[in-house]
Design a protein around this motif. Structure first.
Motif, PDB file in Angstrom:
ATOM      1  N   ALA A  33       0.840  -1.198   0.000  1.00  0.00           N
ATOM      2  CA  ALA A  33       0.000   0.000   0.000  1.00  0.00           C
ATOM      3  C   ALA A  33       0.876   1.249   0.000  1.00  0.00           C
ATOM      4  O   ALA A  33       2.055   1.209   0.362  1.00  0.00           O
ATOM      5  CB  ALA A  33      -0.908  -0.001   1.228  1.00  0.00           C
ATOM      6  N   PHE A  34       0.275   2.363  -0.424  1.00  0.00           N
ATOM      7  CA  PHE A  34       0.992   3.635  -0.439  1.00  0.00           C
ATOM      8  C   PHE A  34       0.037   4.756  -0.085  1.00  0.00           C
ATOM      9  O   PHE A  34      -1.187   4.606  -0.152  1.00  0.00           O
ATOM     10  CB  PHE A  34       1.633   3.891  -1.810  1.00  0.00           C
ATOM     11  CG  PHE A  34       0.617   4.051  -2.920  1.00  0.00           C
ATOM     12  CD1 PHE A  34       0.093   5.297  -3.231  1.00  0.00           C
ATOM     13  CD2 PHE A  34       0.182   2.952  -3.649  1.00  0.00           C
ATOM     14  CE1 PHE A  34      -0.843   5.446  -4.245  1.00  0.00           C
ATOM     15  CE2 PHE A  34      -0.751   3.086  -4.662  1.00  0.00           C
ATOM     16  CZ  PHE A  34      -1.275   4.334  -4.962  1.00  0.00           C
ATOM     17  N   SER A  35       0.609   5.886   0.296  1.00  0.00           N
ATOM     18  CA  SER A  35      -0.181   7.103   0.475  1.00  0.00           C
ATOM     19  C   SER A  35       0.673   8.290   0.052  1.00  0.00           C
ATOM     20  O   SER A  35       1.903   8.265   0.155  1.00  0.00           O
ATOM     21  CB  SER A  35      -0.668   7.256   1.916  1.00  0.00           C
ATOM     22  OG  SER A  35       0.402   7.501   2.797  1.00  0.00           O
ATOM     23  N   ILE A  36      -0.012   9.319  -0.448  1.00  0.00           N
ATOM     24  CA  ILE A  36       0.672  10.517  -0.935  1.00  0.00           C
ATOM     25  C   ILE A  36      -0.227  11.722  -0.705  1.00  0.00           C
ATOM     26  O   ILE A  36      -1.454  11.633  -0.818  1.00  0.00           O
ATOM     27  CB  ILE A  36       1.051  10.360  -2.434  1.00  0.00           C
ATOM     28  CG1 ILE A  36       1.934  11.512  -2.893  1.00  0.00           C
ATOM     29  CG2 ILE A  36      -0.184  10.189  -3.303  1.00  0.00           C
ATOM     30  CD1 ILE A  36       2.581  11.294  -4.250  1.00  0.00           C
ATOM     31  N   ASP A  37       0.399  12.843  -0.377  1.00  0.00           N
ATOM     32  CA  ASP A  37      -0.336  14.082  -0.127  1.00  0.00           C
ATOM     33  C   ASP A  37      -0.986  14.594  -1.406  1.00  0.00           C
ATOM     34  O   ASP A  37      -0.384  14.569  -2.484  1.00  0.00           O
ATOM     35  CB  ASP A  37       0.626  15.148   0.421  1.00  0.00           C
ATOM     36  CG  ASP A  37      -0.084  16.454   0.692  1.00  0.00           C
ATOM     37  OD1 ASP A  37      -0.753  16.555   1.732  1.00  0.00           O
ATOM     38  OD2 ASP A  37       0.014  17.366  -0.170  1.00  0.00           O
ATOM     39  N   ARG A  38      -2.234  15.083  -1.279  1.00  0.00           N
ATOM     40  CA  ARG A  38      -2.965  15.645  -2.415  1.00  0.00           C
ATOM     41  C   ARG A  38      -3.445  17.044  -2.050  1.00  0.00           C
ATOM     42  O   ARG A  38      -4.314  17.211  -1.197  1.00  0.00           O
ATOM     43  CB  ARG A  38      -4.149  14.759  -2.781  1.00  0.00           C
ATOM     44  CG  ARG A  38      -4.934  15.259  -3.988  1.00  0.00           C
ATOM     45  CD  ARG A  38      -6.093  14.327  -4.310  1.00  0.00           C
ATOM     46  NE  ARG A  38      -6.846  14.815  -5.450  1.00  0.00           N
ATOM     47  CZ  ARG A  38      -7.841  15.701  -5.356  1.00  0.00           C
ATOM     48  NH1 ARG A  38      -8.171  16.200  -4.193  1.00  0.00           N
ATOM     49  NH2 ARG A  38      -8.481  16.096  -6.447  1.00  0.00           N
ATOM     50  N   PHE A  39      -2.837  18.036  -2.656  1.00  0.00           N
ATOM     51  CA  PHE A  39      -3.197  19.450  -2.504  1.00  0.00           C
ATOM     52  C   PHE A  39      -3.029  19.966  -1.072  1.00  0.00           C
ATOM     53  O   PHE A  39      -3.526  21.037  -0.739  1.00  0.00           O
ATOM     54  CB  PHE A  39      -4.643  19.719  -2.943  1.00  0.00           C
ATOM     55  CG  PHE A  39      -4.966  19.331  -4.351  1.00  0.00           C
ATOM     56  CD1 PHE A  39      -3.994  19.228  -5.326  1.00  0.00           C
ATOM     57  CD2 PHE A  39      -6.270  19.060  -4.702  1.00  0.00           C
ATOM     58  CE1 PHE A  39      -4.314  18.866  -6.637  1.00  0.00           C
ATOM     59  CE2 PHE A  39      -6.608  18.702  -6.008  1.00  0.00           C
ATOM     60  CZ  PHE A  39      -5.622  18.609  -6.965  1.00  0.00           C
ATOM     61  N   GLY A  40      -2.409  19.193  -0.200  1.00  0.00           N
ATOM     62  CA  GLY A  40      -2.256  19.622   1.190  1.00  0.00           C
ATOM     63  C   GLY A  40      -3.487  19.419   2.042  1.00  0.00           C
ATOM     64  O   GLY A  40      -3.482  19.733   3.229  1.00  0.00           O
ATOM     65  N   PHE A  41      -4.554  18.864   1.452  1.00  0.00           N
ATOM     66  CA  PHE A  41      -5.787  18.661   2.199  1.00  0.00           C
ATOM     67  C   PHE A  41      -5.891  17.265   2.812  1.00  0.00           C
ATOM     68  O   PHE A  41      -6.441  17.092   3.896  1.00  0.00           O
ATOM     69  CB  PHE A  41      -7.016  18.893   1.301  1.00  0.00           C
ATOM     70  CG  PHE A  41      -7.215  20.332   0.938  1.00  0.00           C
ATOM     71  CD1 PHE A  41      -7.733  21.234   1.847  1.00  0.00           C
ATOM     72  CD2 PHE A  41      -6.881  20.784  -0.329  1.00  0.00           C
ATOM     73  CE1 PHE A  41      -7.923  22.564   1.504  1.00  0.00           C
ATOM     74  CE2 PHE A  41      -7.069  22.104  -0.687  1.00  0.00           C
ATOM     75  CZ  PHE A  41      -7.586  23.003   0.231  1.00  0.00           C
ATOM     76  N   ASN A  42      -5.428  16.266   2.091  1.00  0.00           N
ATOM     77  CA  ASN A  42      -5.515  14.887   2.577  1.00  0.00           C
ATOM     78  C   ASN A  42      -4.498  14.030   1.831  1.00  0.00           C
ATOM     79  O   ASN A  42      -3.796  14.504   0.955  1.00  0.00           O
ATOM     80  CB  ASN A  42      -6.939  14.331   2.405  1.00  0.00           C
ATOM     81  CG  ASN A  42      -7.314  14.140   0.943  1.00  0.00           C
ATOM     82  OD1 ASN A  42      -6.865  14.867   0.063  1.00  0.00           O
ATOM     83  ND2 ASN A  42      -8.157  13.153   0.690  1.00  0.00           N
ATOM     84  N   ARG A  43      -4.456  12.772   2.217  1.00  0.00           N
ATOM     85  CA  ARG A  43      -3.566  11.824   1.552  1.00  0.00           C
ATOM     86  C   ARG A  43      -4.407  10.821   0.775  1.00  0.00           C
ATOM     87  O   ARG A  43      -5.406  10.309   1.295  1.00  0.00           O
ATOM     88  CB  ARG A  43      -2.684  11.106   2.578  1.00  0.00           C
ATOM     89  CG  ARG A  43      -1.724  12.058   3.282  1.00  0.00           C
ATOM     90  CD  ARG A  43      -0.783  11.331   4.210  1.00  0.00           C
ATOM     91  NE  ARG A  43       0.216  10.546   3.512  1.00  0.00           N
ATOM     92  CZ  ARG A  43       1.341  11.027   2.977  1.00  0.00           C
ATOM     93  NH1 ARG A  43       1.599  12.322   3.041  1.00  0.00           N
ATOM     94  NH2 ARG A  43       2.203  10.226   2.381  1.00  0.00           N
ATOM     95  N   VAL A  44      -4.011  10.542  -0.443  1.00  0.00           N
ATOM     96  CA  VAL A  44      -4.654   9.508  -1.249  1.00  0.00           C
ATOM     97  C   VAL A  44      -4.024   8.179  -0.861  1.00  0.00           C
ATOM     98  O   VAL A  44      -2.799   8.060  -0.770  1.00  0.00           O
ATOM     99  CB  VAL A  44      -4.468   9.786  -2.756  1.00  0.00           C
ATOM    100  CG1 VAL A  44      -4.941   8.591  -3.581  1.00  0.00           C
ATOM    101  CG2 VAL A  44      -5.215  11.042  -3.156  1.00  0.00           C
ATOM    102  N   LEU A  45      -4.871   7.187  -0.627  1.00  0.00           N
ATOM    103  CA  LEU A  45      -4.423   5.845  -0.280  1.00  0.00           C
ATOM    104  C   LEU A  45      -4.597   4.935  -1.486  1.00  0.00           C
ATOM    105  O   LEU A  45      -5.564   5.071  -2.241  1.00  0.00           O
ATOM    106  CB  LEU A  45      -5.253   5.282   0.880  1.00  0.00           C
ATOM    107  CG  LEU A  45      -5.324   6.133   2.142  1.00  0.00           C
ATOM    108  CD1 LEU A  45      -6.276   5.495   3.149  1.00  0.00           C
ATOM    109  CD2 LEU A  45      -3.947   6.313   2.746  1.00  0.00           C
ATOM    110  N   GLY A  46      -3.685   4.025  -1.655  1.00  0.00           N
ATOM    111  CA  GLY A  46      -3.804   3.064  -2.745  1.00  0.00           C
ATOM    112  C   GLY A  46      -3.011   1.815  -2.436  1.00  0.00           C
ATOM    113  O   GLY A  46      -2.277   1.754  -1.453  1.00  0.00           O
ATOM    114  N   ARG A  47      -3.180   0.829  -3.291  1.00  0.00           N
ATOM    115  CA  ARG A  47      -2.412  -0.409  -3.136  1.00  0.00           C
ATOM    116  C   ARG A  47      -2.259  -1.069  -4.494  1.00  0.00           C
ATOM    117  O   ARG A  47      -2.961  -0.740  -5.456  1.00  0.00           O
ATOM    118  CB  ARG A  47      -3.061  -1.351  -2.142  1.00  0.00           C
ATOM    119  CG  ARG A  47      -4.370  -1.914  -2.593  1.00  0.00           C
ATOM    120  CD  ARG A  47      -4.965  -2.793  -1.523  1.00  0.00           C
ATOM    121  NE  ARG A  47      -6.150  -3.460  -2.016  1.00  0.00           N
ATOM    122  CZ  ARG A  47      -6.600  -4.596  -1.574  1.00  0.00           C
ATOM    123  NH1 ARG A  47      -5.947  -5.226  -0.620  1.00  0.00           N
ATOM    124  NH2 ARG A  47      -7.674  -5.136  -2.067  1.00  0.00           N
TER     125      ARG A  47
END
Length: 191
Positions: A33-47
């Protein structure tokens, strides 16, 4: 007499694991799994859904252990079909040109009773750079469902996507990608 035979069998079973054992990653029970910041509002989660590989585990000398894993880039699932298409696309992970990412360990440094730093070469987007994972050996023993020797691991780490040439939307999407891995690996079935 039976006690002696039983003791000899236990010693032989223990000796079988004195040498390094090659475990195969169980794709049904291994998740990256991974996560990355999106626009400084939240983190997108994926796998990633499709993972294969092996762990060579040397219980007597963990520094001699190693891991190799291959992930099918097109198997990404970030919870939204359109986003998944974008991630697979040319501007992000370019699954058409780089269908796999691969991790091959180069060193294992024990940091505790059941923990280690595993450093290896990650190949992503056609570039190879070192990545270090903090790994915990959760359990090793006989799995109750199939009686096979099994090892379970949790790992965390991070990478900077720009190091691999991924700079799309650099001013909006974070550079640091957090990684979380839950892995189950099984030794060959006894004959």
């Amino acid at each position: 007499m039976r006690a002696m035979v039983f003791a000899a069998a236990l010693m032989a079973a223990g000796a079988a694991y004195a040498e390094p054992v090659t475990y195969t990653l169980d794709p049904a029970h291994t998740q990256v799994a991974f996560s990355i910041d999106r626009f400084g509002f939240n983190r997108v989660l994926g796998r990633f859904e499709t993972i294969a590989g092996e762990v060579v585990l040397d219980e007597a000398n963990p520094a001699n252990s190693s891991v190799r894993a291959t992930i099918q880039v097109a198997s990404v699932d970030a919870g939204h079909d359109t986003r998944d298409e974008h991630i697979r696309g040319e501007r992000w992970l370019n699954a058409a040109q780089h269908p796999t990412m691969e991790f091959r360990s180069t060193s294992v440094r024990r940091t505790g009773e059941r923990t280690a730093e595993v450093t290896g070469d990650l190949t992503l987007l056609g570039q190879t750079h070192p990545v270090t994972l903090n790994v915990t050996l959760n359990n090793i023993g006989t799995a109750p469902n199939n009686q096979r020797r099994t090892a379970g691991f949790s790992a965390t780490g991070s990478l900077n996507r720009s190091a691999f040439g991924s700079t799309t939307a650099a001013n909006m999407i974070g550079d640091s990608v957090s990684i979380q891995i839950e892995a189950l690996a099984q030794a060959p079935a006894a004959n």
